[in-house]
Scaffold this motif. Structure first.
Motif, short mmCIF file in Angstrom:
data_model
loop_
_atom_site.label_atom_id
_atom_site.label_comp_id
_atom_site.label_asym_id
_atom_site.label_seq_id
_atom_site.Cartn_x
_atom_site.Cartn_y
_atom_site.Cartn_z
N LEU A 16 -3.79 -1.93 7.95
CA LEU A 16 -4.62 -2.97 7.34
C LEU A 16 -4.95 -4.09 8.31
N LEU A 19 -8.66 -4.25 9.11
CA LEU A 19 -9.50 -3.73 8.03
C LEU A 19 -10.88 -4.36 8.07
N ASN A 20 -11.90 -3.54 7.96
CA ASN A 20 -13.27 -4.04 7.87
C ASN A 20 -14.08 -3.12 6.98
N THR A 250 -3.89 -12.81 4.91
CA THR A 250 -4.15 -11.59 5.66
C THR A 250 -3.89 -10.37 4.75
N PRO A 251 -4.48 -9.22 5.09
CA PRO A 251 -4.19 -8.03 4.27
C PRO A 251 -2.71 -7.74 4.14
N GLU A 252 -1.95 -7.97 5.23
CA GLU A 252 -0.51 -7.72 5.17
C GLU A 252 0.17 -8.62 4.14
N ILE A 254 -1.27 -10.08 1.57
CA ILE A 254 -1.73 -9.73 0.22
C ILE A 254 -0.98 -8.52 -0.30
N VAL A 255 -0.77 -7.53 0.56
CA VAL A 255 0.01 -6.36 0.15
C VAL A 255 1.41 -6.78 -0.30
N LYS A 283 -16.13 -8.86 -2.32
CA LYS A 283 -15.21 -8.14 -1.45
C LYS A 283 -14.57 -6.95 -2.17
N ASP A 286 -13.07 -4.21 0.13
CA ASP A 286 -11.84 -4.66 0.77
C ASP A 286 -10.67 -4.63 -0.20
N ASP A 287 -10.91 -5.03 -1.46
CA ASP A 287 -9.86 -4.96 -2.47
C ASP A 287 -9.40 -3.52 -2.66
N ILE A 290 -7.06 -2.50 0.10
CA ILE A 290 -5.73 -3.08 -0.06
C ILE A 290 -4.96 -2.34 -1.15
#
Length: 593
Positions: A16, A19-20, A250-252, A254-255, A283, A286-287, A290
């Protein structure tokens, strides 16, 4: 088969880190069309696990069985202990449930992940711990010193419907906390926000700023100046984005935050959650990425279903347009643990926030009937586009005028009778009129009630918001049952906490918080009916009934073990039954001894 340790929710997922959008489009190749039927016959081979000494309420009719076998994460045998033990092999694990009552894992059909970022990082001051406006402001002042320089200060929990003196939080109130630090507060309804002058100034929002499409607007005082109240998510979005930027999501991270919420849901007996309206800031893909990372982890206890905000259809329709699927059916990724059954619209706001659209005024507010988020024409056009693009739809409608708008949109886009192949939903369906149930029945619309409206706001609705006659008719589950409609119950997290056993008790008793007698006693349902609402009905609403929601051959082995049987305990104690464990695709997660 069993995981007694805390699952690794906070692990960093390198995939992640960069991620784009392009990465998601590439990943979308893993999406597959929904199968219409997945149920398979029992296999002749040895089972991976056999569960004994439990009382298994299958929710497949009135069936109660003694044992089940699990092979490859799915039910391979169901019935008497004698029958199921014939599937025992040399490596089969025998799990003694020691008298637990076992149900299909609870399905939470309407919640919002994004508020977990708020809960995990911002000041939380809610009723009843914080019972007044002054107490809330004191809590804000107490946390001000901890806000890093240059950051926004965010809080969650101010509720004008239950905190004295029962009025909205204003810019003037928040300016007494700080005129230098931008402050934004989120009402538990999720439909109202509050900001100080500094926050409005940073965003360049003035009394002359126009309303925001989709129902967003900025409150004004009698003189036409901004009063600090922000109505509906489209107008709240830039404030929320500033808050999120302050916590560097950040994605990390959020996870990790979302994984903590899944752990909380599992401890409450939930094995499936449905995020009701992702991507309001554009987004959605992107969701999904994740969520794919979340459900793809080893030891993940909860599958995820989502409905995107269709106002942002350009951000995901181009991705899913290339995926073969039957119109109206869900799409799946992550080996079936992430699904997308429908898209979402909002017809109105929140009743406890006085923004839900009613045909008759709020109690003591003769000039306030709430407001609609759309004019009929634009909403009808969007709904028609959703159908053209092959989506089933869900429309949020709390007030009866909001429901009129939603029913009109469904009728215009999908037809005045049930649309073949589509499974459409009304979210909340809180205040209704008798004739509206005729339309709901003709279109065969599923309805999902937020039981916290009865438990947490029942008395305020009766005494200060709607008046007792209308309050007694909220969440009319018996009418849905009489008309053979699919009905479910939800938390609308973070409006209320994820507590399925609390919803069940509330539906059975209709006794609100702080009350000793039921609100609308004629609308109580049986325990069996409430259990169905939290299991198979929730699965049907999310178009997952071929996978979860009942204990049947071939379905995924998603279960909840309870220390007592909701059908036999005193109904006033259902909410306090301990959740012993949950199972997700044959993996056991122990939550209590």
């Amino acid at each position: 088969m069993e995981c007694r340790c805390r699952p690794p929710y906070l692990e960093t997922l390198r995939s992640l880190a960069s991620l784009n959008r392009g990465a998601f489009v590439a990943m979308a190749g893993s999406l597959v069309a929904a199968s219409s039927v997945r149920v398979a016959a029992a296999t002749a081979g040895a089972a991976d696990a056999i569960l004994i000494n439990g009382r298994f309420r299958t929710m497949a009719g009135a069936s109660v069985v003694d044992a089940v076998a699990i092979t490859g994460g799915r039910f391979s045998a169901i019935g008497s202990r004698t029958h199921v033990m014939t599937y025992r092999g040399p490596k089969t694990e025998i799990v003694d449930l020691r008298g637990a009552t076992v149900l299909p894992g609870f399905v939470e059909p309407h919640m919002h992940f994004i508020y977990q970022i708020v809960i995990a990082n911002l000041l939380v001051a809610r009723y009843p711990q914080c019972a007044s406006l002054e107490a809330f402001l004191a809590a804000l002042r107490g946390g001000l010193a901890s806000v890093p320089a240059g950051n926004w200060y965010g809080a969650f929990g101010f509720d004008n419907s239950v905190m004295t003196p029962y009025r909205q939080l204003t810019m003037q109130d928040l300016d007494t906390v700080s005129t230098d630090v931008p402050i934004f507060v989120i009402n538990p309804s999720g439909h109202i926000g509050y900001a100080n002058g500094k926050a409005f100034a940073i965003l360049g929002i003035t009394a002359q700023s126009p309303d925001v499409p989709g129902g967003g607007r900025y409150g004004k005082d009698a003189g036409g100046a901004l009063d600090g109240v922000i109505y509906e998510p489209p107008a709240m979005a830039p404030f929320i984005e500033k808050l999120l930027a302050s916590v560097s999501p950040t994605p990390e991270k959020i996870v990790g935050w979302y994984g903590g919420l899944l752990e909380t849901a599992a401890k409450a007996g939930v094995t499936t959650v449905h995020d009701a309206g992702i991507g309001p800031t554009g987004k959605v893909p992107d969701d999904w990425a994740i969520y794919t990372a979340l459900v793809s982890r080893a030891n993940n206890p909860v599958r995820i279903s989502t409905m995107p905000d269709f106002q942002e259809h350009a951000t995901f329709d181009d991705v899913v347009a290339k995926i073969p699927r039957r119109p109206g059916a869900p799409i799946f990724l992550a080996n079936g643990r992430l699904s997308v059954p429908c898209v979402k619209f909002w017809a109105d706001g929140s009743l406890q926030g006085f923004t839900g659209a009613l045909t008759q005024p709020y109690l003591g507010k003769p000039n306030n009937k709430g407001s609609l988020n759309w004019e009929p024409g634009p909403l009808n056009e969007l709904a028609a586009l959703a159908k053209k693009n092959g989506w089933s739809a869900a429309i949020h409608a709390n007030g009866d005028a909001g429901l009129d708008l939603a029913l009109g949109a469904f009728s215009s886009a999908y037809g005045s009778t049930a649309a073949p192949g589509f499974r459409n939903r009304i979210e909340h369906c809180t205040v209704t009129r008798p004739e509206q149930w005729d339309a709901l029945q003709k279109m065969n619309l599923a309805v999902s009630f937020t039981e916290g409206h009865i438990y947490e706001w029942g008395l305020p609705f009766a005494e200060r918001i709607l008046g007792e006659p209308r309050a007694e008719g909220l969440d009319n589950a018996p009418e849905a049952i009489r008309r053979n409609l699919v009905w479910s119950m939800n938390s609308d997290y973070a409006t209320t906490d994820i507590q399925p056993l609390r919803y069940i008790q509330t539906a059975v008793t209709r006794v609100p918080l702080g009350a000793t007698s039921p609100l609308g006693p004629g609308l109580r349902v049986s325990v069996e009916q409430a259990l169905r609402a939290m299991t198979i009905n929730g699965a049907i609403a999310c178009q997952l009934e071929d996978r979860v929601g009942s204990i049947e051959l071939g379905k995924d082995a998603d279960l909840v073990e309870l220390a007592a049987d909701p059908a036999t305990v005193d109904v006033s104690s259902i909410a306090s039954i301990p959740v012993v464990a949950t199972w997700s695709r044959g993996m056991r997660f122990v939550h209590a001894s």
